[in-house]
Design a protein around this motif. Structure first.
Motif, PDB file in Angstrom:
ATOM      1  N   VAL A   1       0.865  -1.143   0.019  1.00 47.74           N
ATOM      2  CA  VAL A   1       0.011   0.021   0.041  1.00 47.74           C
ATOM      3  C   VAL A   1       0.782   1.262   0.011  1.00 47.74           C
ATOM      4  O   VAL A   1       0.594   2.246  -0.816  1.00 47.74           O
ATOM      5  N   LEU A   2       1.909   1.140   0.814  1.00 50.33           N
ATOM      6  CA  LEU A   2       2.650   2.281   0.976  1.00 50.33           C
ATOM      7  C   LEU A   2       3.411   2.761  -0.384  1.00 50.33           C
ATOM      8  O   LEU A   2       3.697   3.959  -0.928  1.00 50.33           O
ATOM      9  N   PHE A   3       3.941   1.550  -1.059  1.00 46.97           N
ATOM     10  CA  PHE A   3       4.750   1.680  -2.397  1.00 46.97           C
ATOM     11  C   PHE A   3       3.829   2.108  -3.450  1.00 46.97           C
ATOM     12  O   PHE A   3       4.354   3.013  -4.219  1.00 46.97           O
ATOM     13  N   LEU A   4       2.445   1.634  -3.435  1.00 40.96           N
ATOM     14  CA  LEU A   4       1.595   2.086  -4.501  1.00 40.96           C
ATOM     15  C   LEU A   4       1.152   3.495  -4.241  1.00 40.96           C
ATOM     16  O   LEU A   4       0.994   4.498  -5.243  1.00 40.96           O
ATOM     17  N   SER A   5       1.137   3.875  -2.909  1.00 45.19           N
ATOM     18  CA  SER A   5       0.879   5.539  -2.722  1.00 45.19           C
ATOM     19  C   SER A   5       1.804   6.260  -2.984  1.00 45.19           C
ATOM     20  O   SER A   5       1.490   7.626  -3.480  1.00 45.19           O
ATOM     21  N   PHE A   6       3.231   5.969  -2.813  1.00 41.98           N
ATOM     22  CA  PHE A   6       4.290   6.825  -3.310  1.00 41.98           C
ATOM     23  C   PHE A   6       4.890   6.724  -4.576  1.00 41.98           C
ATOM     24  O   PHE A   6       5.896   7.049  -4.995  1.00 41.98           O
ATOM     25  N   ALA A   7       4.168   5.641  -5.439  1.00 38.07           N
ATOM     26  CA  ALA A   7       4.601   5.188  -6.890  1.00 38.07           C
ATOM     27  C   ALA A   7       4.715   6.347  -7.650  1.00 38.07           C
ATOM     28  O   ALA A   7       5.844   6.481  -8.162  1.00 38.07           O
ATOM     29  N   PRO A   8       4.006   7.300  -7.943  1.00 38.11           N
ATOM     30  CA  PRO A   8       3.911   8.168  -8.684  1.00 38.11           C
ATOM     31  C   PRO A   8       5.262   9.358  -8.201  1.00 38.11           C
ATOM     32  O   PRO A   8       5.816   9.634  -9.439  1.00 38.11           O
ATOM     33  N   GLU A   9       5.392   9.590  -7.049  1.00 37.21           N
ATOM     34  CA  GLU A   9       6.493  10.548  -6.626  1.00 37.21           C
ATOM     35  C   GLU A   9       7.921   9.751  -6.717  1.00 37.21           C
ATOM     36  O   GLU A   9       8.692  10.362  -7.442  1.00 37.21           O
TER      37      GLU A   9
END
Length: 427
Positions: free
Chosen positions: A40-48
């Protein structure tokens, strides 16, 4: 093998899509929650992270500009490089966690455990990882990433006056900086001269400091010496005083108009250029380093001497050995066996001993044949000047890499040859 097992078991196939799903399906809530949280954390910050990785490749497209009194913000190449390295580390950690998640899905040993038993099993099996995780995070943040950033900067043109962000952009230049350092005469001659002096300084300071400490330790071990505690207290005083205070004190004492030269002048002797003559300045920094460091080796060697059995000396006297032979065949080998690792660490410390040089001479006197370096500059003080004084960050990064490789090779080679190290690792 892993792929075939996963395809056959539908529950295991879930872990390829949603991390922790197989663990949830089989009742392992703690591990499944950890894996799912990471995803979840990876996907949340994936764009950044994707933007940061793109910035790491381009290092920016638009520099800061000015229109009249208005400053229009642009890309800061160094910020983008640092953010890209952080994003790259996070991606590697996420991929590693993903692989661990898939492999963990194969293990059914925890399928029948209750929640409390799962927590206990994790604590028992992963105790070392749990305890070491803060150190691992700190190592990544303060050791691995700075090294990675330094290596990457060495492949850029980050330098004054035309490539300092945010006013200007920084570009990738490949191996150009390495070629400049080793092929361009003004840089190569400076690097060779400073590197040779650095090696001479490190070896001389280490050997003479250990030797002088050895002499003091042997003197204190002499049975004819009285008031040993008093002499030990006197000898330890230079080590008890903070080194930077001692260095600054000697700088005041030995400068051209300092108390030492004032005393010599009062005796009719001309002033001695302790810190302004190239050769005397080098001898002075070595002598002061010996003064500061010898008490440490005196204590270290005194402890080693007490561990040598007296029976060896008595047996050698029976065999007719004199004092020098006893020292050469018994004392010296047994002491070196115990202090050899400290010698290697002291050499590495002296190789990068910024304070001993900078606080005493600031790298001077000036050498007109060197580029941004003085006669007593060692590599680390030269790097300091290149970065803070002249903003030649790319060359400083190349020199840092050379220092790292040189000390690593020397340390590994020396440690592998030492009997004390072999005894510890069982080689």
């Amino acid at each position: 093998m892993l792929l075939s097992q996963t395809v056959k078991d539908p529950k295991m196939r879930l872990s390829w899509i949603i991390m922790g799903s197989t663990q949830f399906a089989r009742g392992h809530w703690i591990t499944g929650g950890i894996f799912l949280l990471v995803q979840v954390l990876f996907l949340s910050f994936a764009p950044e992270m994707a933007s940061a990785l793109k910035g790491l490749i381009s290092l920016g497209d638009v520099a800061q500009t000015r229109q009249g009194f208005q400053v229009i913000a642009g890309d800061n190449s160094i910020f983008m490089l640092v953010e890209g390295v952080i994003a790259l580390v996070l991606v590697v950690l996420s991929i590693t966690t993903y692989v661990v998640n898939v492999r963990h899905a194969q293990d059914c040993s925890w399928c029948t455990l209750t929640l409390r038993e799962q927590a206990k099993a994790i604590y028992d099996d992963k105790f070392a990882l749990i305890v070491l995780s803060p150190a691992l995070i700190a190592s990544l943040a303060f050791i691995i990433m700075p090294i990675a950033i330094t290596v990457l900067v060495s492949f850029t043109n980050y330098s004054a006056p035309h490539h300092i962000p945010p006013k200007n952009l920084v570009d990738w230049v490949g191996l150009k900086n390495f070629q400049t350092l080793f092929e361009l005469k003004i840089w190569s001659s400076t690097f060779l001269g400073v590197a040779c002096w650095t090696v001479i300084w490190a070896i001389s300071a280490t050997v003479l400091t250990c030797g002088f400490g050895f002499v003091l330790a042997l003197a204190l071990e002499n049975r004819n010496i009285r008031a040993k505690k008093l002499w030990r207290f006197v000898f330890i005083l230079p080590y008890a005083v903070p080194a930077f205070v001692t260095l600054l004190m000697f700088r005041l004492l030995l400068n051209g108009i300092g108390p030492v030269n004032a005393l010599l002048n009062s005796w009719g002797i001309e002033s001695v250029a302790f810190l302004s003559d190239p050769y005397l300045a080098k001898m002075t920094v070595i002598a002061v380093s010996v003064w500061v460091g010898a008490p440490y080796f005196m204590l270290l060697i005194s402890g080693a001497l007490t561990n040598i059995p007296r029976d060896l000396y008595e047996a050698s006297e029976v065999d007719g050995a004199n004092k020098f032979q006893q020292f050469r065949e018994i004392t010296l080998p047994m002491v070196l066996h115990q202090v050899a690792p400290s010698l290697v660490m002291t050499f590495a410390h002296n190789f990068n001993n910024f304070g001993a040089i900078f606080l005493l001479t600031e790298g001077g006197p000036i050498n007109p044949e060197y580029r941004f370096a003085g006669h007593t500059d060692i590599l680390i003080t030269w790097i300091y000047k290149l970065t803070l004084d002249f903003q030649q960050y790319q060359i400083a990064s190349v020199i840092s890499i050379v220092i790292f490789l040189f000390l690593s090779v020397i340390a590994v080679w020396q440690f592998r040859r030492m009997n004390s190290f072999k005894d510890d690792v069982g080689v």
